[in-house]
Design an enzyme around this catalytic site. Structure first.
Site, PDB file in Angstrom:
ATOM      1  N   LYS A  41      26.321   2.157 -25.566  1.00  0.00           N
ATOM      2  CA  LYS A  41      27.495   1.654 -24.669  1.00  0.00           C
ATOM      3  C   LYS A  41      27.754   0.178 -24.873  1.00  0.00           C
ATOM      4  N   SER A  45      29.123   1.334 -18.678  1.00  0.00           N
ATOM      5  CA  SER A  45      28.232   1.720 -17.448  1.00  0.00           C
ATOM      6  C   SER A  45      27.627   0.398 -17.176  1.00  0.00           C
ATOM      7  N   ASP A  91      35.614  17.980 -31.882  1.00  0.00           N
ATOM      8  CA  ASP A  91      34.594  16.950 -31.792  1.00  0.00           C
ATOM      9  C   ASP A  91      35.310  15.658 -32.220  1.00  0.00           C
ATOM     10  N   THR A 126      24.863  -0.010 -16.993  1.00  0.00           N
ATOM     11  CA  THR A 126      23.570  -0.053 -17.589  1.00  0.00           C
ATOM     12  C   THR A 126      23.548  -1.062 -18.628  1.00  0.00           C
ATOM     13  N   ASN A 178      19.926  13.096 -12.106  1.00  0.00           N
ATOM     14  CA  ASN A 178      20.379  11.983 -11.210  1.00  0.00           C
ATOM     15  C   ASN A 178      20.002  12.291  -9.689  1.00  0.00           C
ATOM     16  N   ASP A 184      37.731  17.850 -26.273  1.00  0.00           N
ATOM     17  CA  ASP A 184      36.350  18.162 -25.829  1.00  0.00           C
ATOM     18  C   ASP A 184      35.665  18.957 -26.768  1.00  0.00           C
ATOM     19  N   TYR A 190      20.817   4.837 -24.903  1.00  0.00           N
ATOM     20  CA  TYR A 190      21.956   5.431 -24.327  1.00  0.00           C
ATOM     21  C   TYR A 190      22.894   4.213 -23.870  1.00  0.00           C
ATOM     22  N   GLY A 234      34.531  17.385 -18.947  1.00  0.00           N
ATOM     23  CA  GLY A 234      33.245  16.743 -18.127  1.00  0.00           C
ATOM     24  C   GLY A 234      33.398  16.291 -16.462  1.00  0.00           C
ATOM     25  N   TYR A 235      32.289  16.098 -16.041  1.00  0.00           N
ATOM     26  CA  TYR A 235      32.452  15.750 -14.687  1.00  0.00           C
ATOM     27  C   TYR A 235      33.548  14.665 -14.255  1.00  0.00           C
ATOM     28  N   ILE A 236      33.345  13.515 -14.842  1.00  0.00           N
ATOM     29  CA  ILE A 236      34.478  12.368 -14.575  1.00  0.00           C
ATOM     30  C   ILE A 236      35.610  12.881 -15.380  1.00  0.00           C
ATOM     31  N   SER A 252      30.211  20.377 -25.453  1.00  0.00           N
ATOM     32  CA  SER A 252      28.724  20.060 -25.501  1.00  0.00           C
ATOM     33  C   SER A 252      28.141  20.042 -24.080  1.00  0.00           C
TER      34      SER A 252
HETATM   35  P1  NAD Z   1      30.022  14.798 -18.837  1.00  0.00           P
HETATM   36  O1  NAD Z   1      28.943  15.062 -19.894  1.00  0.00           O
HETATM   37  O2  NAD Z   1      30.110  15.525 -17.930  1.00  0.00           O
HETATM   38  O3  NAD Z   1      31.281  14.635 -19.914  1.00  0.00           O
HETATM   39  C1  NAD Z   1      31.442  14.174 -21.051  1.00  0.00           C
HETATM   40  C2  NAD Z   1      32.399  15.044 -21.720  1.00  0.00           C
HETATM   41  O4  NAD Z   1      32.558  14.537 -23.227  1.00  0.00           O
HETATM   42  C3  NAD Z   1      31.572  16.453 -21.899  1.00  0.00           C
HETATM   43  O5  NAD Z   1      32.868  17.534 -21.555  1.00  0.00           O
HETATM   44  C4  NAD Z   1      31.362  16.673 -23.461  1.00  0.00           C
HETATM   45  O6  NAD Z   1      31.473  18.089 -23.811  1.00  0.00           O
HETATM   46  C5  NAD Z   1      32.229  15.781 -24.147  1.00  0.00           C
HETATM   47  N1  NAD Z   1      31.701  15.462 -25.233  1.00  0.00           N
HETATM   48  C6  NAD Z   1      30.579  14.914 -25.613  1.00  0.00           C
HETATM   49  N2  NAD Z   1      30.351  14.538 -26.814  1.00  0.00           N
HETATM   50  C7  NAD Z   1      31.672  14.859 -27.243  1.00  0.00           C
HETATM   51  C8  NAD Z   1      32.215  14.608 -28.750  1.00  0.00           C
HETATM   52  N3  NAD Z   1      31.549  14.335 -29.824  1.00  0.00           N
HETATM   53  N4  NAD Z   1      33.271  15.262 -28.973  1.00  0.00           N
HETATM   54  C9  NAD Z   1      34.253  15.648 -27.760  1.00  0.00           C
HETATM   55  N5  NAD Z   1      33.662  15.704 -26.725  1.00  0.00           N
HETATM   56  C10 NAD Z   1      32.301  15.543 -26.374  1.00  0.00           C
HETATM   57  O7  NAD Z   1      29.606  13.027 -18.543  1.00  0.00           O
HETATM   58  P2  NAD Z   1      30.533  12.197 -17.382  1.00  0.00           P
HETATM   59  O8  NAD Z   1      29.293  12.194 -16.304  1.00  0.00           O
HETATM   60  O9  NAD Z   1      31.784  12.964 -17.189  1.00  0.00           O
HETATM   61  O10 NAD Z   1      30.619  10.926 -17.777  1.00  0.00           O
HETATM   62  C11 NAD Z   1      31.747  10.548 -18.722  1.00  0.00           C
HETATM   63  C12 NAD Z   1      31.715   9.238 -19.315  1.00  0.00           C
HETATM   64  O11 NAD Z   1      31.372   8.099 -18.612  1.00  0.00           O
HETATM   65  C13 NAD Z   1      30.445   9.254 -20.560  1.00  0.00           C
HETATM   66  O12 NAD Z   1      30.974   8.536 -21.449  1.00  0.00           O
HETATM   67  C14 NAD Z   1      29.492   8.550 -19.969  1.00  0.00           C
HETATM   68  O13 NAD Z   1      28.253   8.050 -20.621  1.00  0.00           O
HETATM   69  C15 NAD Z   1      30.077   7.763 -18.937  1.00  0.00           C
HETATM   70  N6  NAD Z   1      29.400   7.358 -17.717  1.00  0.00           N
HETATM   71  C16 NAD Z   1      28.940   8.175 -16.749  1.00  0.00           C
HETATM   72  C17 NAD Z   1      28.045   7.936 -15.761  1.00  0.00           C
HETATM   73  C18 NAD Z   1      27.700   8.904 -14.821  1.00  0.00           C
HETATM   74  O14 NAD Z   1      26.900   8.584 -14.101  1.00  0.00           O
HETATM   75  N7  NAD Z   1      28.129  10.152 -14.641  1.00  0.00           N
HETATM   76  C19 NAD Z   1      28.036   6.434 -15.535  1.00  0.00           C
HETATM   77  C20 NAD Z   1      28.307   5.589 -16.477  1.00  0.00           C
HETATM   78  C21 NAD Z   1      28.967   5.911 -17.321  1.00  0.00           C
HETATM   79  C1  WQD Z   2      19.422   6.861  -8.699  1.00  0.00           C
HETATM   80  C2  WQD Z   2      18.135   6.353  -7.538  1.00  0.00           C
HETATM   81  C3  WQD Z   2      16.053   6.632  -8.752  1.00  0.00           C
HETATM   82  C4  WQD Z   2      16.202  10.863  -9.185  1.00  0.00           C
HETATM   83  C5  WQD Z   2      21.649   6.660 -14.080  1.00  0.00           C
HETATM   84  C6  WQD Z   2      21.671   5.965 -15.302  1.00  0.00           C
HETATM   85  C7  WQD Z   2      22.758   5.069 -15.736  1.00  0.00           C
HETATM   86  C8  WQD Z   2      24.049   5.592 -15.183  1.00  0.00           C
HETATM   87  C9  WQD Z   2      23.996   6.403 -13.962  1.00  0.00           C
HETATM   88  C10 WQD Z   2      25.423   6.393 -17.152  1.00  0.00           C
HETATM   89  C11 WQD Z   2      17.214   5.557  -8.527  1.00  0.00           C
HETATM   90  C12 WQD Z   2      16.129   7.507  -7.641  1.00  0.00           C
HETATM   91  C13 WQD Z   2      16.595   9.423  -8.788  1.00  0.00           C
HETATM   92  C14 WQD Z   2      15.192  11.433  -8.337  1.00  0.00           C
HETATM   93  C15 WQD Z   2      14.759   9.607  -7.127  1.00  0.00           C
HETATM   94  N1  WQD Z   2      24.369   6.760 -16.043  1.00  0.00           N
HETATM   95  N2  WQD Z   2      15.835   8.953  -7.870  1.00  0.00           N
HETATM   96  N3  WQD Z   2      14.694  10.981  -7.489  1.00  0.00           N
HETATM   97  O1  WQD Z   2      19.024   5.657 -12.791  1.00  0.00           O
HETATM   98  O2  WQD Z   2      20.774   4.486 -11.197  1.00  0.00           O
HETATM   99  O3  WQD Z   2      21.446   5.595 -13.122  1.00  0.00           O
HETATM  100  O4  WQD Z   2      22.783   7.299 -13.881  1.00  0.00           O
HETATM  101  O5  WQD Z   2      25.723   5.622 -17.468  1.00  0.00           O
HETATM  102  O6  WQD Z   2      22.892   4.749 -16.765  1.00  0.00           O
HETATM  103  O7  WQD Z   2      20.341   5.336 -15.668  1.00  0.00           O
HETATM  104  O8  WQD Z   2      20.835   6.856 -11.402  1.00  0.00           O
HETATM  105  O9  WQD Z   2      20.743   8.937 -10.073  1.00  0.00           O
HETATM  106  O10 WQD Z   2      19.120   8.632 -11.963  1.00  0.00           O
HETATM  107  O11 WQD Z   2      18.826   7.253  -9.665  1.00  0.00           O
HETATM  108  O12 WQD Z   2      13.928   8.909  -6.370  1.00  0.00           O
HETATM  109  O13 WQD Z   2      14.813  12.881  -8.560  1.00  0.00           O
HETATM  110  O14 WQD Z   2      17.509   7.410  -7.261  1.00  0.00           O
HETATM  111  O15 WQD Z   2      14.771   6.054  -8.774  1.00  0.00           O
HETATM  112  O16 WQD Z   2      16.584   4.744  -7.510  1.00  0.00           O
HETATM  113  P1  WQD Z   2      20.295   5.589 -11.986  1.00  0.00           P
HETATM  114  P2  WQD Z   2      19.675   8.122 -10.738  1.00  0.00           P
END
Ligand code: NAD
Ligand code: WQD
Length: 349
Positions: free
Chosen positions: A155, A127, A61, A129, A207, A34, A151, A13-15, A37
């Site tokens: 967490k 998160s 999975d 959140t 986002n 992974d 969601y 995934g992304y991170i 999905s």
């Molecule tokens: P992402 O969706 O890009 O990566 C998640 C990866 O997990 C994907 O490759 C997906 O295929 C895999 N996956 C999902 N369910 C699975 C399962 N049951 N079994 C095996 N693989 C599975 O998301 P991301 O942005 O890289 O986020 C990674 C983690 O960080 C997540 O847990 C997310 O909740 C958390 N997080 C992300 C953000 C954000 O803004 N990106 C912020 C806070 C927390």
């Molecule tokens: C950022 C700012 C929006 C889109 C979310 C999840 C959080 C975490 C990270 C996983 C806000 C504004 C956004 C748009 C906009 N994920 N915005 N127009 O809401 O801070 O956090 O992602 O854990 O749980 O809730 O991030 O990027 O959606 O929004 O004006 O089209 O940009 O209102 O102020 P958020 P975001």
């Protein structure tokens, strides 16, 4: 000395893909599980191109106990970084069962297998959140929890589960107690500086940053700025954006910290990963236009339900106990996000 092996769930995934790069470059052996999905195998091809090293991949999975047990039997795992999960807030309101099943049940299966294999070092992707809404905008780790959507609640539930199992081990004075770090991410953005890996959302992004990039490159017509009447610097929402590479470096610091005194008898501790600085949506748009030279077509729209006015980290604890702080600034984040977008206009396809 042989390399320590880190199991990375959700490593495609992304991170996760950025974490794999940093782990490989830091000298770890990387094993990924992974189910793809929400990712593509191409991200791992790129990880290989960047590092010149091949992580071991298991397509499975995390809810498949047998598959996980086989991986633990096959590999000599030192610690697990657990990224796998579903992460879209809006979708979680429509499909709560899926979110609890994937995130909470998936984590329980992982914990069961780790326990059976006696691998009890875990870094968990939490998160910001999980925090409850507060009149204070800068969140420290001891602030009350109270997520407001499925969601976030998934967490928060996982955090409670991890604290409880680690506490039981500590009270019972287990010979090899759980050592767990909960990392609460603020808003990860940006991409690896190579421009080869980055965020590749399915469909229309939720986002801000991927949306801004896709408007700037012409894939989407116009950004809606959700509200300009918040009590913030310019009325638009303020968030703590953090470069994804800084974020994943925090995980490597956390792996080392598990060996420190504070984890000697087992422990479960939460750390914020953020910069400590908030930027408004308009500041993001203006800085993006400045560093890329591209205009971002936007309109002001009504507030999005569930959004906070302002949210940023107090990152002091991560500095004090993990020896980690973010190094990259907003220009770096936006330049790197744009490089990824322009090099890969269709993402990994
Ligand atoms: P992402 O969706 O890009 O990566 C998640 C990866 O997990 C994907 O490759 C997906 O295929 C895999 N996956 C999902 N369910 C699975 C399962 N049951 N079994 C095996 N693989 C599975 O998301 P991301 O942005 O890289 O986020 C990674 C983690 O960080 C997540 O847990 C997310 O909740 C958390 N997080 C992300 C953000 C954000 O803004 N990106 C912020 C806070 C927390
Ligand atoms: C950022 C700012 C929006 C889109 C979310 C999840 C959080 C975490 C990270 C996983 C806000 C504004 C956004 C748009 C906009 N994920 N915005 N127009 O809401 O801070 O956090 O992602 O854990 O749980 O809730 O991030 O990027 O959606 O929004 O004006 O089209 O940009 O209102 O102020 P958020 P975001």
């Amino acid at each position: 000395m042989s390399k320590q092996t880190i199991l990375v769930t959700g490593g495609a995934g992304y991170i996760g893909s950025h974490a794999c790069v940093e782990l490989l470059q830091a000298g770890f052996k990387v094993v990924i599980v992974d189910n793809f999905s929400n990712s593509k195998v191409e991200s791992l091809v790129r990880v290989e191109k960047i590092t010149g090293q091949t992580p071991t991949l298991y397509q499975a999975d995390i809810r498949d106990k047998q598959a996980l047990s086989d991986i633990f039997a096959q590999e000599s795992i030192h610690a697990v970084i657990h990224f796998a999960g579903l992460k879209a807030v809006g979708e979680s309101r429509q499909q709560p069962f899926n979110y609890y099943h994937n995130n909470v049940y998936g984590t329980l299966v992982l914990l069961e297998v780790m326990n059976e294999a006696n691998v009890k070092r875990l870094i968990f992707s939490s998160s910001a959140t999980v925090y409850s809404e507060s009149t204070c905008n800068q969140y420290a780790e001891d602030f009350p929890l109270g997520a407001i959507n499925p969601y976030g609640r998934s967490k928060e539930m996982i955090e409670h589960i991890l604290r409880d199992i680690s506490k039981a081990d500590t009270v019972n004075k287990s010979v090899s107690p759980w050592k767990i770090v909960l990392l609460r991410y603020f808003n990860p953005i940006g991409a690896h500086e190579s421009g080869m890996i980055g965020e590749d959302p399915n469909g229309i992004p939720n986002n801000l940053l991927p949306y801004v990039s896709q408007v700037a490159i012409g894939k989407l017509e116009q950004l809606s700025v959700w509200g300009n009447d918040y009590p913030t610097i310019d009325g638009t929402g303020v968030r703590d954006y953090i470069h994804v590479v800084d974020l994943v470096k925090g995980h490597i610091k956390a792996i080392s910290a598990l060996e420190n005194q504070q984890f000697a008898a087992g422990n479960c501790k939460a750390y914020n990963l953020g910069t400590g600085t908030g930027y408004s949506v308009l500041e993001i748009i203006n800085t993006f236009e400045k560093v890329t030279g591209r205009p971002v077509n936007y309109k002001i729209a009504p507030r999005r339900a569930g959004d906070l006015a302002e949210c940023f980290a107090n990152p002091a604890l991560a500095l004090a106990e993990l020896d980690w702080s973010a190094e990259k600034n907003l220009d770096d984040m936006l330049i790197d996000a744009w490089r990824w977008q322009t090099n890969n206009p269709q993402g990994y396809q």
